[in-house]
Design a protein around this motif. Sequence first.
Motif, PDB file in Angstrom:
ATOM      1  N   PRO A   1       0.748  -1.309   0.004  1.00 37.90           N
ATOM      2  CA  PRO A   1       0.032  -0.045   0.078  1.00 37.90           C
ATOM      3  C   PRO A   1       0.940   1.176  -0.105  1.00 37.90           C
ATOM      4  O   PRO A   1       2.068   1.389   0.479  1.00 37.90           O
ATOM      5  CB  PRO A   1      -0.725  -0.129   1.194  1.00 37.90           C
ATOM      6  CG  PRO A   1      -0.790  -1.479   1.681  1.00 37.90           C
ATOM      7  CD  PRO A   1       0.606  -2.238   1.018  1.00 37.90           C
ATOM      8  N   TYR A   2       0.288   2.186  -0.574  1.00 34.42           N
ATOM      9  CA  TYR A   2       1.126   3.641  -0.650  1.00 34.42           C
ATOM     10  C   TYR A   2       1.474   4.122   0.607  1.00 34.42           C
ATOM     11  O   TYR A   2       2.408   4.724   0.718  1.00 34.42           O
ATOM     12  CB  TYR A   2       0.257   4.580  -1.720  1.00 34.42           C
ATOM     13  CG  TYR A   2       0.528   4.255  -3.223  1.00 34.42           C
ATOM     14  CD1 TYR A   2       1.967   4.389  -3.816  1.00 34.42           C
ATOM     15  CD2 TYR A   2      -0.677   3.568  -3.810  1.00 34.42           C
ATOM     16  CE1 TYR A   2       1.877   4.049  -4.958  1.00 34.42           C
ATOM     17  CE2 TYR A   2      -0.552   3.304  -5.077  1.00 34.42           C
ATOM     18  CZ  TYR A   2       0.765   3.439  -5.809  1.00 34.42           C
ATOM     19  OH  TYR A   2       0.977   3.045  -7.097  1.00 34.42           O
ATOM     20  N   ALA A   3       0.381   4.123   1.648  1.00 34.50           N
ATOM     21  CA  ALA A   3       0.497   4.584   2.982  1.00 34.50           C
ATOM     22  C   ALA A   3       1.903   3.696   3.609  1.00 34.50           C
ATOM     23  O   ALA A   3       2.478   4.458   4.336  1.00 34.50           O
ATOM     24  CB  ALA A   3      -0.687   4.111   3.854  1.00 34.50           C
ATOM     25  N   VAL A   4       1.987   2.406   3.274  1.00 38.47           N
ATOM     26  CA  VAL A   4       3.038   1.927   3.974  1.00 38.47           C
ATOM     27  C   VAL A   4       4.599   2.286   3.175  1.00 38.47           C
ATOM     28  O   VAL A   4       5.662   2.525   3.838  1.00 38.47           O
ATOM     29  CB  VAL A   4       3.021   0.352   3.399  1.00 38.47           C
ATOM     30  CG1 VAL A   4       4.271  -0.191   4.125  1.00 38.47           C
ATOM     31  CG2 VAL A   4       1.663  -0.072   4.292  1.00 38.47           C
ATOM     32  N   ARG A   5       4.445   2.782   2.005  1.00 35.22           N
ATOM     33  CA  ARG A   5       5.509   3.108   1.403  1.00 35.22           C
ATOM     34  C   ARG A   5       6.033   4.466   1.911  1.00 35.22           C
ATOM     35  O   ARG A   5       7.073   4.543   2.145  1.00 35.22           O
ATOM     36  CB  ARG A   5       5.298   3.166  -0.203  1.00 35.22           C
ATOM     37  CG  ARG A   5       5.178   2.057  -0.963  1.00 35.22           C
ATOM     38  CD  ARG A   5       4.890   2.207  -2.448  1.00 35.22           C
ATOM     39  NE  ARG A   5       4.440   0.875  -2.941  1.00 35.22           N
ATOM     40  CZ  ARG A   5       4.651   0.547  -4.338  1.00 35.22           C
ATOM     41  NH1 ARG A   5       4.993   1.592  -5.100  1.00 35.22           N
ATOM     42  NH2 ARG A   5       4.184  -0.335  -4.793  1.00 35.22           N
ATOM     43  N   ALA A   6       4.883   5.585   2.043  1.00 37.67           N
ATOM     44  CA  ALA A   6       5.194   6.575   2.508  1.00 37.67           C
ATOM     45  C   ALA A   6       5.723   6.434   4.207  1.00 37.67           C
ATOM     46  O   ALA A   6       6.528   7.092   4.472  1.00 37.67           O
ATOM     47  CB  ALA A   6       4.048   7.599   2.638  1.00 37.67           C
ATOM     48  N   PHE A   7       5.033   5.595   4.790  1.00 35.95           N
ATOM     49  CA  PHE A   7       5.460   5.359   6.270  1.00 35.95           C
ATOM     50  C   PHE A   7       7.125   4.819   6.209  1.00 35.95           C
ATOM     51  O   PHE A   7       7.961   5.210   6.985  1.00 35.95           O
ATOM     52  CB  PHE A   7       4.575   4.543   6.871  1.00 35.95           C
ATOM     53  CG  PHE A   7       5.062   3.951   8.147  1.00 35.95           C
ATOM     54  CD1 PHE A   7       4.999   4.771   9.292  1.00 35.95           C
ATOM     55  CD2 PHE A   7       5.697   2.726   8.351  1.00 35.95           C
ATOM     56  CE1 PHE A   7       5.535   4.119  10.511  1.00 35.95           C
ATOM     57  CE2 PHE A   7       5.953   2.293   9.353  1.00 35.95           C
ATOM     58  CZ  PHE A   7       6.028   3.016  10.629  1.00 35.95           C
ATOM     59  N   GLY A   8       7.094   3.745   5.319  1.00 35.40           N
ATOM     60  CA  GLY A   8       8.363   3.303   5.394  1.00 35.40           C
ATOM     61  C   GLY A   8       9.542   4.181   5.180  1.00 35.40           C
ATOM     62  O   GLY A   8      10.664   4.190   5.565  1.00 35.40           O
ATOM     63  N   LEU A   9       9.234   5.126   3.909  1.00 36.09           N
ATOM     64  CA  LEU A   9      10.286   5.754   3.597  1.00 36.09           C
ATOM     65  C   LEU A   9      10.542   7.097   4.530  1.00 36.09           C
ATOM     66  O   LEU A   9      11.777   7.360   4.958  1.00 36.09           O
ATOM     67  CB  LEU A   9       9.663   6.632   2.154  1.00 36.09           C
ATOM     68  CG  LEU A   9      10.963   7.208   1.494  1.00 36.09           C
ATOM     69  CD1 LEU A   9      12.344   6.587   1.400  1.00 36.09           C
ATOM     70  CD2 LEU A   9      10.314   7.902   0.164  1.00 36.09           C
ATOM     71  N   LEU A  10       9.593   7.696   5.054  1.00 32.34           N
ATOM     72  CA  LEU A  10       9.693   8.728   5.918  1.00 32.34           C
ATOM     73  C   LEU A  10      10.285   8.512   7.370  1.00 32.34           C
ATOM     74  O   LEU A  10      11.239   8.728   7.629  1.00 32.34           O
ATOM     75  CB  LEU A  10       8.327   9.494   5.974  1.00 32.34           C
ATOM     76  CG  LEU A  10       7.869  10.346   4.653  1.00 32.34           C
ATOM     77  CD1 LEU A  10       6.461  10.984   4.953  1.00 32.34           C
ATOM     78  CD2 LEU A  10       9.086  11.246   4.133  1.00 32.34           C
ATOM     79  N   LEU A  11       9.308   7.537   8.134  1.00 34.68           N
ATOM     80  CA  LEU A  11       9.744   7.098   9.554  1.00 34.68           C
ATOM     81  C   LEU A  11      10.834   6.114   9.313  1.00 34.68           C
ATOM     82  O   LEU A  11      11.773   6.391  10.099  1.00 34.68           O
ATOM     83  CB  LEU A  11       8.477   6.731  10.121  1.00 34.68           C
ATOM     84  CG  LEU A  11       8.571   6.321  11.583  1.00 34.68           C
ATOM     85  CD1 LEU A  11       9.165   7.752  12.363  1.00 34.68           C
ATOM     86  CD2 LEU A  11       7.329   5.558  12.219  1.00 34.68           C
TER      87      LEU A  11
END
Length: 193
Positions: A83-93
């Motif tokens: 999921p894109y939310a996981v991609r964003a979370f994974g990349l940022l956090l």
Amino acid sequence: RWHRAAAAAAVTALAVIPWMLWTAQNPPPTGGYLEQVRASNPYDPASTPLGAGALLGRTAQSVVHYAFLEFPRLFWPFEGELPYAVRAFGLLLGGTLLAIGVWRVIRVRGIQAWDLHVLFALGMILVWPWRGDRFFLTIAPFVWLYLLVGLDHVARVVFQRVIVAQVAVAALALFLLVGALRAAPRTWEINRL
């Protein structure tokens, strides 16, 4: 410390340089590693070599692939599309925790051989013409350690209690372990082919 590293590098060079010279004189029919890296078509090492700009472009595509797909998969232990939310979370956090972890590790104990291994392996992964988790998995355990060190540091600073930091690190480690164990049989089957 650096004297031992220099001695190890010299011994390695003495063993590797004759092999490199021999393979330069007797290249395999599929081309050597440098030919494969520079080939415009990685499946045809005899294809036109890439120029510096094209090689940088391919490396940039690898950076995007690993940053937006393979690295965030460390936080998603489930099969299927990421999921894109996981991609964003994974990349940022995840990226933040990774940077803090690397900074803490190097600040506390200095640069060690395994830090250099991760750096050089990451460089090779990014330049290599093929992409995939099988290449990233070679450095994933080290990435996990850096992430856990980063999480431990952030939890200690934010909550100012050691037990909270330990619980947070243990929870993330368990989550990552569950993900790794769930994905391992599929990855073994794919890489065995």
